[in-house]
Write a protein that holds these residues in place. Structure first.
Motif, PDB file in Angstrom:
ATOM      1  N   THR A 201       5.029  -1.307 -11.462  1.00  0.00           N
ATOM      2  CA  THR A 201       4.066  -2.065 -10.654  1.00  0.00           C
ATOM      3  C   THR A 201       4.739  -2.781  -9.495  1.00  0.00           C
ATOM      4  O   THR A 201       4.267  -2.727  -8.349  1.00  0.00           O
ATOM      5  N   ASN A 202       5.841  -3.467  -9.752  1.00  0.00           N
ATOM      6  CA  ASN A 202       6.512  -4.223  -8.685  1.00  0.00           C
ATOM      7  C   ASN A 202       7.018  -3.305  -7.580  1.00  0.00           C
ATOM      8  O   ASN A 202       6.874  -3.608  -6.386  1.00  0.00           O
ATOM      9  N   ARG A 204       5.837  -0.414  -6.821  1.00  0.00           N
ATOM     10  CA  ARG A 204       4.666   0.123  -6.114  1.00  0.00           C
ATOM     11  C   ARG A 204       4.155  -0.880  -5.084  1.00  0.00           C
ATOM     12  O   ARG A 204       3.839  -0.523  -3.952  1.00  0.00           O
ATOM     13  N   LEU A 205       4.040  -2.128  -5.477  1.00  0.00           N
ATOM     14  CA  LEU A 205       3.534  -3.143  -4.552  1.00  0.00           C
ATOM     15  C   LEU A 205       4.457  -3.292  -3.350  1.00  0.00           C
ATOM     16  O   LEU A 205       3.997  -3.491  -2.222  1.00  0.00           O
ATOM     17  N   GLU A 206       5.757  -3.177  -3.562  1.00  0.00           N
ATOM     18  CA  GLU A 206       6.693  -3.228  -2.438  1.00  0.00           C
ATOM     19  C   GLU A 206       6.471  -2.040  -1.505  1.00  0.00           C
ATOM     20  O   GLU A 206       6.518  -2.175  -0.276  1.00  0.00           O
ATOM     21  N   GLN A 207       6.219  -0.863  -2.092  1.00  0.00           N
ATOM     22  CA  GLN A 207       5.987   0.331  -1.279  1.00  0.00           C
ATOM     23  C   GLN A 207       4.691   0.223  -0.488  1.00  0.00           C
ATOM     24  O   GLN A 207       4.649   0.531   0.710  1.00  0.00           O
ATOM     25  N   TYR A 208       3.621  -0.237  -1.121  1.00  0.00           N
ATOM     26  CA  TYR A 208       2.319  -0.311  -0.453  1.00  0.00           C
ATOM     27  C   TYR A 208       2.262  -1.455   0.558  1.00  0.00           C
ATOM     28  O   TYR A 208       1.345  -1.523   1.367  1.00  0.00           O
ATOM     29  N   ASN A 209       3.258  -2.350   0.502  1.00  0.00           N
ATOM     30  CA  ASN A 209       3.317  -3.498   1.396  1.00  0.00           C
ATOM     31  C   ASN A 209       4.053  -3.175   2.693  1.00  0.00           C
ATOM     32  O   ASN A 209       4.089  -3.986   3.606  1.00  0.00           O
ATOM     33  N   LYS A 210       4.657  -1.987   2.791  1.00  0.00           N
ATOM     34  CA  LYS A 210       5.496  -1.662   3.936  1.00  0.00           C
ATOM     35  C   LYS A 210       4.684  -1.475   5.216  1.00  0.00           C
ATOM     36  O   LYS A 210       3.713  -0.743   5.240  1.00  0.00           O
ATOM     37  N   ILE A 241      -5.190  -4.461  -3.977  1.00  0.00           N
ATOM     38  CA  ILE A 241      -3.738  -4.318  -3.830  1.00  0.00           C
ATOM     39  C   ILE A 241      -3.186  -5.448  -2.970  1.00  0.00           C
ATOM     40  O   ILE A 241      -2.147  -6.039  -3.278  1.00  0.00           O
ATOM     41  N   LYS A 242      -3.886  -5.764  -1.884  1.00  0.00           N
ATOM     42  CA  LYS A 242      -3.455  -6.872  -1.031  1.00  0.00           C
ATOM     43  C   LYS A 242      -3.364  -8.166  -1.830  1.00  0.00           C
ATOM     44  O   LYS A 242      -2.404  -8.937  -1.694  1.00  0.00           O
ATOM     45  N   GLN A 243      -4.366  -8.418  -2.662  1.00  0.00           N
ATOM     46  CA  GLN A 243      -4.379  -9.637  -3.454  1.00  0.00           C
ATOM     47  C   GLN A 243      -3.201  -9.666  -4.423  1.00  0.00           C
ATOM     48  O   GLN A 243      -2.560 -10.705  -4.606  1.00  0.00           O
ATOM     49  N   ALA A 244      -2.903  -8.529  -5.034  1.00  0.00           N
ATOM     50  CA  ALA A 244      -1.766  -8.461  -5.950  1.00  0.00           C
ATOM     51  C   ALA A 244      -0.457  -8.736  -5.219  1.00  0.00           C
ATOM     52  O   ALA A 244       0.438  -9.405  -5.753  1.00  0.00           O
ATOM     53  N   ILE A 245      -0.336  -8.239  -3.982  1.00  0.00           N
ATOM     54  CA  ILE A 245       0.870  -8.501  -3.182  1.00  0.00           C
ATOM     55  C   ILE A 245       0.973  -9.981  -2.838  1.00  0.00           C
ATOM     56  O   ILE A 245       2.045 -10.597  -2.941  1.00  0.00           O
ATOM     57  N   LEU A 246      -0.140 -10.570  -2.430  1.00  0.00           N
ATOM     58  CA  LEU A 246      -0.144 -11.979  -2.042  1.00  0.00           C
ATOM     59  C   LEU A 246       0.192 -12.895  -3.207  1.00  0.00           C
ATOM     60  O   LEU A 246       0.757 -13.977  -3.011  1.00  0.00           O
ATOM     61  N   GLU A 247      -0.147 -12.477  -4.408  1.00  0.00           N
ATOM     62  CA  GLU A 247       0.106 -13.322  -5.571  1.00  0.00           C
ATOM     63  C   GLU A 247       1.539 -13.233  -6.066  1.00  0.00           C
ATOM     64  O   GLU A 247       1.938 -13.988  -6.949  1.00  0.00           O
ATOM     65  N   LYS A 248       2.313 -12.317  -5.487  1.00  0.00           N
ATOM     66  CA  LYS A 248       3.726 -12.208  -5.844  1.00  0.00           C
ATOM     67  C   LYS A 248       4.541 -13.190  -5.010  1.00  0.00           C
ATOM     68  O   LYS A 248       4.586 -13.094  -3.791  1.00  0.00           O
ATOM     69  N   ASP A 249       5.180 -14.131  -5.650  1.00  0.00           N
ATOM     70  CA  ASP A 249       5.985 -15.117  -4.926  1.00  0.00           C
ATOM     71  C   ASP A 249       7.195 -14.481  -4.260  1.00  0.00           C
ATOM     72  O   ASP A 249       7.739 -15.005  -3.288  1.00  0.00           O
ATOM     73  N   THR A 250       7.626 -13.331  -4.785  1.00  0.00           N
ATOM     74  CA  THR A 250       8.815 -12.669  -4.251  1.00  0.00           C
ATOM     75  C   THR A 250       8.497 -11.662  -3.162  1.00  0.00           C
ATOM     76  O   THR A 250       9.383 -10.953  -2.705  1.00  0.00           O
ATOM     77  N   ALA A 251       7.234 -11.580  -2.751  1.00  0.00           N
ATOM     78  CA  ALA A 251       6.860 -10.610  -1.711  1.00  0.00           C
ATOM     79  C   ALA A 251       7.609 -10.925  -0.419  1.00  0.00           C
ATOM     80  O   ALA A 251       7.645 -12.076   0.018  1.00  0.00           O
ATOM     81  N   PRO A 252       8.250  -9.916   0.195  1.00  0.00           N
ATOM     82  CA  PRO A 252       8.995 -10.157   1.436  1.00  0.00           C
ATOM     83  C   PRO A 252       8.077 -10.619   2.557  1.00  0.00           C
ATOM     84  O   PRO A 252       6.904 -10.247   2.595  1.00  0.00           O
ATOM     85  N   TYR A 253       8.634 -11.410   3.485  1.00  0.00           N
ATOM     86  CA  TYR A 253       7.814 -11.934   4.577  1.00  0.00           C
ATOM     87  C   TYR A 253       7.356 -10.805   5.498  1.00  0.00           C
ATOM     88  O   TYR A 253       8.103  -9.890   5.819  1.00  0.00           O
ATOM     89  N   SER A 254       6.121 -10.894   5.908  1.00  0.00           N
ATOM     90  CA  SER A 254       5.595 -10.052   6.973  1.00  0.00           C
ATOM     91  C   SER A 254       4.470 -10.831   7.622  1.00  0.00           C
ATOM     92  O   SER A 254       3.855 -11.700   6.992  1.00  0.00           O
ATOM     93  N   ARG A 255       4.184 -10.516   8.884  1.00  0.00           N
ATOM     94  CA  ARG A 255       3.121 -11.241   9.572  1.00  0.00           C
ATOM     95  C   ARG A 255       1.764 -10.977   8.926  1.00  0.00           C
ATOM     96  O   ARG A 255       0.907 -11.858   8.882  1.00  0.00           O
ATOM     97  N   ALA A 256       1.593  -9.764   8.389  1.00  0.00           N
ATOM     98  CA  ALA A 256       0.323  -9.441   7.732  1.00  0.00           C
ATOM     99  C   ALA A 256       0.096 -10.342   6.515  1.00  0.00           C
ATOM    100  O   ALA A 256      -0.996 -10.888   6.316  1.00  0.00           O
ATOM    101  N   ILE A 257       1.135 -10.498   5.691  1.00  0.00           N
ATOM    102  CA  ILE A 257       1.012 -11.362   4.516  1.00  0.00           C
ATOM    103  C   ILE A 257       0.800 -12.805   4.945  1.00  0.00           C
ATOM    104  O   ILE A 257      -0.040 -13.524   4.393  1.00  0.00           O
ATOM    105  N   ASN A 258       1.571 -13.235   5.946  1.00  0.00           N
ATOM    106  CA  ASN A 258       1.454 -14.611   6.424  1.00  0.00           C
ATOM    107  C   ASN A 258       0.068 -14.877   6.994  1.00  0.00           C
ATOM    108  O   ASN A 258      -0.499 -15.967   6.815  1.00  0.00           O
ATOM    109  N   HIS A 259      -0.486 -13.897   7.686  1.00  0.00           N
ATOM    110  CA  HIS A 259      -1.836 -14.019   8.258  1.00  0.00           C
ATOM    111  C   HIS A 259      -2.851 -14.257   7.144  1.00  0.00           C
ATOM    112  O   HIS A 259      -3.681 -15.170   7.218  1.00  0.00           O
ATOM    113  N   ARG A 260      -2.780 -13.449   6.095  1.00  0.00           N
ATOM    114  CA  ARG A 260      -3.744 -13.549   4.991  1.00  0.00           C
ATOM    115  C   ARG A 260      -3.600 -14.889   4.263  1.00  0.00           C
ATOM    116  O   ARG A 260      -4.592 -15.567   3.986  1.00  0.00           O
TER     117      ARG A 260
END
Length: 337
Positions: A201-202, A204-210, A241-260
């Protein structure tokens, strides 16, 4: 009923043209029935895909009067009624004596011949998200992949996908961004994220977050949801999927994540968005992105000159209620992830 079929015909690397056919059909006949009648009785050179004729295989997806759909599912009577309703609500529209139905190949894929398209990019993008269970448990062959009924139920909606390509055909993001994998792939991707048997799962979320090839490439136009014949709701799965990425504290920074995150946090703080903070937190990354901050300067000056820069911000009177609603929705969504 008498019908006119306008079919967009084309051979590979040639310009498309429209050929008209006239036939009699019952209102309950499907578009596929009519295409078969044309091919068998009028023009044997007409090319289109078909197989089950029962909304199972997804082979006969094509654009019918401007929207992607399954030819074996759409009935000519319903389609004529839909067109007549549109015409009645459109000023200065004219209704012909013979109803006309336009059929064209799917979009976002090159045409091979007539209504047959090359779906290689569709399959390649599906493979890119690795839409199969991958787990360490496979190393123990005698072990069963057990799930509770509740865990299995989470997969039902995504499992209904028949890979017809309708969502991919209508995807605006795919049209302008060839790197975007498409709504079909991300709907299958969420099936893997939600699958209790999967052990990646982790990753996958990193891959879909690229960058813009994954979930952040989606423009949220909802066309995929509107044309899906199986109610898979690809846009809804992408949001999960976006919500799952946002809920991960270790998600790498990106403007898309920061925007959300900034959008949600500002609404929670004040009931609506404080535009002054929004630019600084998203584009300027809370004063850490100096280049981003510099880019805000010209825009800020133009806003000041035109009197559109908000000097004050008054929180909404219902901000506590808004915050409560956001937290309630997040709690509900977390139970279904």
């Amino acid at each position: 009923m008498k019908l006119e079929f306008k079919i967009v015909r084309q051979t590979e690397e040639a310009s498309p043209y429209i050929q008209a056919y006239h036939l009699d059909a019952e209102p309950g006949s499907t578009i596929l029935d009519c295409l078969n009648q044309i091919k068998w009785e009028q023009d044997g050179t007409l090319a289109f895909r078909k197989n089950c004729r029962n909304t199972i295989c997804g082979s006969c997806s094509m654009r019918i009067n401007g929207r992607s759909a399954l030819a074996c599912k759409e009935k000519v009577g319903d389609e004529v009624e839909r067109l007549q309703a549109i015409a009645a609500s459109t000023p200065n529209s004219t209704n012909g004596t013979v109803p006309s139905i336009t059929v064209a190949p799917m979009g976002n894929m090159p045409v091979i011949k007539d209504l047959v398209v090359d779906m290689q990019s569709f399959w390649d993008n599906l493979e890119a998200v690795q839409p199969y269970v991958s787990t360490e448990a496979r190393r123990v062959p005698e072990r069963e992949f057990l799930q509770t009924p509740e865990e299995r139920e989470r997969l039902d909606q995504m499992g209904n996908c028949i890979l017809c390509g309708a969502c991919y055909s209508e995807c605006n993001a795919r049209e302008v961004n060839p790197d975007f994998v498409g709504p079909h792939a991300l709907a299958k991707a969420h099936r893997m994220v939600a699958d209790s048997r999967d052990g990646r799962t982790n990753q996958r979320l990193e891959q879909y977050n690229k960058d813009m090839s994954g979930v952040w490439g989606c423009t949220r136009c909802y066309y995929c949801d509107s044309v899906c014949p199986m109610e898979v709701a690809p846009m809804e799965q992408i949001s999960k999927i976006k919500q799952a990425i946002l809920e991960k504290d270790t998600a790498p920074y990106s403007r898309a994540i920061n925007h959300r995150r900034t959008l949600v946090n500002l609404v929670k703080e004040g009931g609506w968005i404080d535009e002054r903070k929004f630019g600084l937190r998203v584009v300027g990354n809370n004063f850490r992105d100096l280049q981003g901050l510099a880019s805000l300067g010209p825009l800020g000056l133009r806003m000041l000159v035109r009197g559109k820069f908000p000097l004050l911000f008054e929180p909404s009177e219902g901000k506590d209620e808004v915050r409560s609603l956001i937290e309630s929705v997040k709690a509900i969504e977390s139970k279904h992830l």
